[in-house]
Design a protein around this motif. Structure first.
Motif, PDB file in Angstrom:
ATOM      1  N   PRO A  68     -10.822 -51.841  33.051  1.00  0.00           N
ATOM      2  CA  PRO A  68     -12.230 -51.529  33.310  1.00  0.00           C
ATOM      3  C   PRO A  68     -12.528 -51.633  34.799  1.00  0.00           C
ATOM      4  CG  PRO A  68     -12.012 -53.759  32.455  1.00  0.00           C
ATOM      5  CD  PRO A  68     -10.645 -53.132  32.356  1.00  0.00           C
ATOM      6  N   ASN A  69     -13.515 -50.918  35.249  1.00  0.00           N
ATOM      7  CA  ASN A  69     -13.917 -50.945  36.657  1.00  0.00           C
ATOM      8  C   ASN A  69     -14.782 -52.179  36.904  1.00  0.00           C
ATOM      9  OD1 ASN A  69     -14.421 -50.250  39.317  1.00  0.00           O
ATOM     10  ND2 ASN A  69     -16.107 -48.870  38.798  1.00  0.00           N
ATOM     11  N   LYS A  70     -14.132 -53.329  36.937  1.00  0.00           N
ATOM     12  CA  LYS A  70     -14.817 -54.608  37.113  1.00  0.00           C
ATOM     13  C   LYS A  70     -14.127 -55.429  38.199  1.00  0.00           C
ATOM     14  CE  LYS A  70     -16.418 -55.043  32.310  1.00  0.00           C
ATOM     15  NZ  LYS A  70     -16.379 -55.891  31.080  1.00  0.00           N
ATOM     16  N   CYS A  71     -14.901 -56.240  38.866  1.00  0.00           N
ATOM     17  CA  CYS A  71     -14.376 -57.094  39.927  1.00  0.00           C
ATOM     18  C   CYS A  71     -13.290 -58.022  39.378  1.00  0.00           C
ATOM     19  CB  CYS A  71     -15.520 -57.911  40.539  1.00  0.00           C
ATOM     20  SG  CYS A  71     -14.998 -59.045  41.838  1.00  0.00           S
TER      21      CYS A  71
ATOM     22  N   ALA B 271     -10.429 -57.303  37.933  1.00  0.00           N
ATOM     23  CA  ALA B 271      -9.652 -56.874  36.765  1.00  0.00           C
ATOM     24  C   ALA B 271      -8.168 -56.744  37.109  1.00  0.00           C
ATOM     25  CB  ALA B 271     -10.193 -55.551  36.229  1.00  0.00           C
TER      26      ALA B 271
ATOM     27  N   ARG C  86      -6.528 -60.184  37.874  1.00  0.00           N
ATOM     28  CA  ARG C  86      -6.199 -60.954  36.666  1.00  0.00           C
ATOM     29  C   ARG C  86      -4.895 -60.461  36.054  1.00  0.00           C
ATOM     30  NH1 ARG C  86     -11.858 -60.995  36.128  1.00  0.00           N
ATOM     31  NH2 ARG C  86     -11.880 -59.033  34.948  1.00  0.00           N
TER      32      ARG C  86
ATOM     33  N   SER D 246     -13.600 -43.810  40.268  1.00  0.00           N
ATOM     34  CA  SER D 246     -13.376 -45.217  39.896  1.00  0.00           C
ATOM     35  C   SER D 246     -12.586 -45.385  38.603  1.00  0.00           C
ATOM     36  CB  SER D 246     -14.708 -45.972  39.789  1.00  0.00           C
ATOM     37  OG  SER D 246     -15.415 -45.925  41.009  1.00  0.00           O
ATOM     38  N   ARG D 247     -11.905 -44.333  38.135  1.00  0.00           N
ATOM     39  CA  ARG D 247     -11.069 -44.457  36.941  1.00  0.00           C
ATOM     40  C   ARG D 247      -9.604 -44.328  37.347  1.00  0.00           C
ATOM     41  NH1 ARG D 247     -11.023 -41.185  32.464  1.00  0.00           N
ATOM     42  NH2 ARG D 247     -10.134 -42.973  31.400  1.00  0.00           N
TER      43      ARG D 247
ATOM     44  N   GLN E 240      -7.604 -52.281  28.815  1.00  0.00           N
ATOM     45  CA  GLN E 240      -8.192 -51.325  27.889  1.00  0.00           C
ATOM     46  C   GLN E 240      -7.120 -50.646  27.046  1.00  0.00           C
ATOM     47  OE1 GLN E 240     -10.250 -48.964  30.888  1.00  0.00           O
ATOM     48  NE2 GLN E 240     -12.232 -49.711  30.142  1.00  0.00           N
TER      49      GLN E 240
END
Length: 293
Positions: free
Chosen positions: A220-223, A225, A228, A252-253, A281
């Motif tokens: 996902p486009n998250k800070c 990701a 982690r 952003s994908r 995902q």
């Protein structure tokens, strides 16, 4: 100790043609390492190789995956990015790798005796670019692109008549196949360039203690990701040898292609893959295979 891949019934391996391509040479090396003679077949593009192994036209395929100067081979990656191309569905996987140093040679017809007789050089655009400075040094500024370095070598070999003024940039392997004379064995401007090939098959490899696993995952486009995901691999003490971000056509994908030390059947790696699957995902394991010699 490196363990050979056991091949019992498979008879054919498909590579990019014509004869003398780097894929052809990689297949020859793979067969030598595994002490098995396979019928080498040729296709017109790298994009045809993976589907032809999926539909069982051929038993194995050899595809380029990464060049040390140009990066990931997107044409091959596009196949794996398709949802219906998941190895668990189509029954193929990466089972081996071959690393070929890129050594560009300037070669001519056997009747040609010197560079002074050459007025045109033909090759793949990437090879012409990688030899630009030395071509300029030799005064060979008329350059014609071809679909492949091996195709250029074949064209030089087909010359007839008294005036044989063409030269090709290709590998020593291609020169040997087409019985061409090498005038400049190290024409490339920079040393150290190499192309890595994947060998594709329908058999599973067993852990050898010196393996690589290749995966694709979507995030996902998250800070944090990606951070982690890298931490998961690091915590398992699996050395990550390769990572590429692959744009998916929308802002952003991205998907991420990663290779790391270890085999998917190893307990530590298997547990790590389960954690990656739960965190991402989507996860696709392309295969585990012995590291190239």
């Amino acid at each position: 100790m490196k363990r050979r891949i056991v091949m019992q019934e498979e008879k054919s391996i498909v590579v990019l043609g014509p004869q003398g391509t780097n894929g052809h040479e990689a297949a020859a090396q793979f067969m030598q390492i595994n002490a098995r003679a396979l019928n080498i077949c040729f296709c017109n593009s790298n994009a045809e190789i993976l589907p032809s192994v999926v539909n069982q036209t051929y038993d194995f395929g050899v595809t380029p995956i990464e060049n040390s100067s140009m990066g990931i081979i997107r044409q091959i990656m596009d196949f794996w990015l398709q949802e219906h191309s998941d190895p668990s569905r189509v029954g193929i996987q990466v089972i081996g790798e071959v690393v070929l140093p890129v050594h560009h040679c300037l070669m001519v017809h056997s009747d040609t005796t010197s560079v002074e007789q050459v007025d045109t050089v033909i090759s793949h655009p990437a090879a012409l670019d990688q030899c630009h400075n030395n071509l300029e040094r030799l005064g060979l500024m008329v350059q014609v692109p071809s679909q492949s370095t091996a195709g250029a070598a074949a064209q030089v070999a087909r010359q007839s008549g008294e005036k044989k003024n063409l030269a090709a940039i290709a590998s020593q392997f291609a020169a040997d196949r087409y019985q061409l004379k090498v005038l400049e064995p190290m024409l490339h401007d920079r040393t150290g360039n190499s192309t890595r090939f994947h060998v594709i098959g329908r058999i599973s490899t067993q852990p050898t203690g010196n393996d690589t696993t290749a995966i694709l995952f979507w995030l996902p486009n998250k800070c944090g990701a990606l951070a982690r995901m890298i931490q998961i691999i690091s915590s398992a003490e699996c050395n990550m040898s390769c990572i590429h971000s692959i744009p998916l056509g929308e802002r952003s994908r991205y998907a991420f292609y990663v290779e790391f030390d270890g085999h998917q059947y190893d307990s530590v790696v298997n547990a790590m893959l389960q954690l990656i699957a739960a965190t991402s995902q989507r996860l696709v394991v392309l295969g585990s295979f012995p590291k190239a010699c």
